[in-house]
Design a protein around this motif. Structure first.
Motif, PDB file in Angstrom:
ATOM      1  N   ASN A  75       0.524  -1.341   0.049  1.00  0.00           N
ATOM      2  CA  ASN A  75      -0.020  -0.144  -0.083  1.00  0.00           C
ATOM      3  C   ASN A  75       0.829   1.045  -0.015  1.00  0.00           C
ATOM      4  O   ASN A  75       0.644   2.205   0.730  1.00  0.00           O
ATOM      5  N   HIS A  76       1.946   1.096  -0.907  1.00  0.00           N
ATOM      6  CA  HIS A  76       2.700   2.259  -1.250  1.00  0.00           C
ATOM      7  C   HIS A  76       3.864   2.644  -0.007  1.00  0.00           C
ATOM      8  O   HIS A  76       4.668   3.571  -0.058  1.00  0.00           O
ATOM      9  N   GLU A  77       3.836   1.872   1.064  1.00  0.00           N
ATOM     10  CA  GLU A  77       4.877   1.896   2.390  1.00  0.00           C
ATOM     11  C   GLU A  77       5.817   0.964   2.014  1.00  0.00           C
ATOM     12  O   GLU A  77       5.562  -0.441   2.097  1.00  0.00           O
ATOM     13  N   ARG A  91       3.871  -4.207  -4.086  1.00  0.00           N
ATOM     14  CA  ARG A  91       4.787  -3.559  -4.886  1.00  0.00           C
ATOM     15  C   ARG A  91       6.262  -3.970  -4.927  1.00  0.00           C
ATOM     16  O   ARG A  91       6.650  -3.914  -3.856  1.00  0.00           O
TER      17      ARG A  91
END
Length: 566
Positions: A75-77, A91
């Motif tokens: 979640n982008h962290e 990711r």
């Protein structure tokens, strides 16, 4: 994350093309990285060879970074280790095109939640009314959220799995399945869930399913044993079913113009010129003697099926489009290969002039032409027409070419070569696969030997512009074993022309389905017989195109011109 009963967590991998792949978590750990030995390989320069892993600790699933250079993100962290929750997005490094989403397998259940409880100050009647209202609101909210979730993927397998998860969550059923097919006799289980047993064996009430599909009406059985329509059915008794819901999976609101295209599925009028298409049925049951399905359960399931049908149809259309694109690319590659098999640099000599054209009707085709050398300095040539069209015909054409070039080597005469090719095709193909064939040898003095194996008679236009048909030789190649062929002989005078062709030329159609015909074909050749082979060829095809007036060819077109210049 506590695992819900019956839920099966999994990963969804989205690649740079938007393709979604379901990754099972049954066999852990799962390693991810650039190295080919990883369970999930991601080819991106910002992904380390061994980048991250997915594993489980008790009922908790987690993702752990393996000291990668560019990091692992949830979640982008950026994380070192992270306990996974439903819909977490993973990711690796800068690989923006590759995204892993953790699915708990119970996200639809989470959308619905639990039934509201009576508060201490809430009167009983009010509590019951509020309970129903809250349940209706939750069902509506859940349907909206589930609809979004269903349409978040265009992979048919992913959509079917989501439909099963949603049905279990919405109905609190023990078992559910989706059956798809063109009619009641061809219905097949496309996806299923069984929370009542460990066995994966798929069993259901065939009588209920058939009745719903054929009547196009939903059925709810609150007490199967008491329902006289189905209680005596062996499938009902054997499965010990107590309550069943089954609804048609219907895709509605199609125009009249689309009805013909939907004919492979059951269709029916829905009023106002609209039609509906039945993809199959959704079936859910319970064996509990106390937890019967009610009218509200059926209403929710019926509302859901309209969303499910749209999602399934969208996924089907998407995968059909992908398959069409793959087939088109395969055809382009096959066309390039076939072009390379057919000569484009024609032999040249002081005493003859040749040219040939091949136009497949479906990207690739079964027509064949060949020029080959003979030992006495003469010219060898051949034209073939394989039965059928498209890729199967193209494959047999390549086989015919290889067999013929092998058979014609050295001083083999034309009749023996045709016999060898005939036996070769008979041994390696089915009876409906055969080829007509015309092969000739032209000497510098004009002597022409040829074999016509069931092919369209070639035309010989002499120096005085008179036409002669070149017939005789034997049957088409590949029909019967041990056939004998006969060599015919004639003479081609100086300035004379031989025209060998496939029936796609003479049988070309105009918009009214009239044939081009041999008479007009011969006139076109004779009108230009004093020109070069290439000019004659172009003149004929220009005339065919003028006659066709935009009508696409229904068969492959091949034309060969052999002209004796001295």
């Amino acid at each position: 994350m506590n695992e819900d009963a019956g839920a099966q967590p999994y990963l969804m991998l989205r690649d740079p093309d938007g393709q979604m792949t379901r990754v099972s978590l049954d066999d852990l750990p799962i390693t991810i990285g650039r190295r080919s030995t990883n369970e999930i390989q991601v080819l991106d320069p910002t992904v380390s060879r061994d980048h991250a892993r997915i594993d489980r600790d008790g009922n908790e699933y987690f993702v752990e970074d393996l000291a990668s250079t560019h990091g692992t993100f949830v979640n982008h962290e950026r994380i070192g280790r992270h306990d996974l929750s439903a819909n977490d997005r993973i990711r690796l490094g800068g690989a923006m095109g590759h995204v892993l989403t953790f699915r708990s397998g119970g996200e639809f259940t989470m959308l619905i939640g639990t039934t509201g409880k009576q508060t201490a100050t809430e009167p009983l009647a009010t509590a019951e009314g509020n309970k129903v209202a809250r349940q209706d609101a939750r069902s509506l909210t859940a349907l909206l959220e589930i609809s979004k979730a269903l349409n978040s993927s265009l992979r048919i397998t992913d959509v079917l799995e989501k439909v099963m998860d949603a049905v279990i969550a919405l109905t609190d059923g023990e078992r559910c399945m989706m059956l798809l097919g063109k009619n009641a006799d061809e219905l097949e289980v496309a996806a299923h869930r069984n929370l009542a047993a460990k066995s994966d064996k798929v069993q259901y009430s065939q009588s209920v399913v058939r009745n719903v599909f054929e009547s196009d009406e939903s059925t709810i059985l609150t007490d199967v044993a008491e329902d006289e329509r189905f209680s005596a059915q062996q499938s009902i008794v054997g499965l010990n079913l107590r309550t069943v819901m089954c609804v048609p999976l219907r895709l509605s609101h199609f125009s009249d113009d689309a009805e013909e295209q939907l004919g492979e599925y059951q269709t029916g009028a829905s009023g106002g010129g609209d039609t509906s298409r039945i993809l199959g049925v959704l079936y859910v049951d319970r064996r509990s003697p106390t937890r019967h399905f009610g009218d509200q359960d059926l209403a929710v399931l019926e509302s859901f099926t309209s969303h499910a049908a749209i999602a399934i149809d969208n996924a089907r259309l998407y995968e059909e489009a992908l398959e069409k694109r793959r087939l088109e690319e395969d055809l382009r590659v096959a066309n390039r290969i076939q072009r390379s098999l057919l000569l484009s640099d024609f032999p040249e000599s002081s005493w003859y002039d040749v040219h040939a054209v091949n136009i497949p009707s479906r990207g690739v085709g079964g027509d064949y032409y060949e020029f080959f050398e003979i030992e006495d300095g003469g010219l060898g040539f051949a034209v073939g027409d394989v039965s059928g069209k498209g890729i199967p015909a193209a494959m047999l054409m390549a086989t015919l070419q290889a067999a013929f070039l092998a058979a014609i080597r050295g001083d083999t005469n034309l009749a023996d070569a045709c016999s060898h090719v005939n036996d070769f095709i008979v041994e390696r193909t089915t009876p409906e696969r055969y080829a007509t064939f015309f092969v000739g040898r032209l000497k510098s003095d004009g002597t022409l030997n040829y074999v016509n194996a069931g092919h369209n008679p070639a035309m010989l236009i002499d120096g005085d512009n008179k036409a002669e048909e070149l017939i005789g030789g034997g049957m088409p190649l590949g029909l019967f074993p041990a056939r004998e062929y006969e060599i015919q002989e004639t003479h081609l005078p100086s300035g004379g022309v031989i025209v060998a062709f496939s029936d796609g030329v003479s049988e070309a159609n105009d918009p009214d389905e009239n044939e081009y015909g041999m008479e007009r074909f011969e006139q076109a050749v004779r009108a230009h017989h004093d020109r070069s082979a290439e000019r004659i060829s172009k003149a004929v095809f220009d005339d065919v195109e003028l006659f066709a007036d935009g009508t696409p060819p229904f068969d492959d077109l091949t034309l060969m011109i052999v002209k004796r210049t001295e």
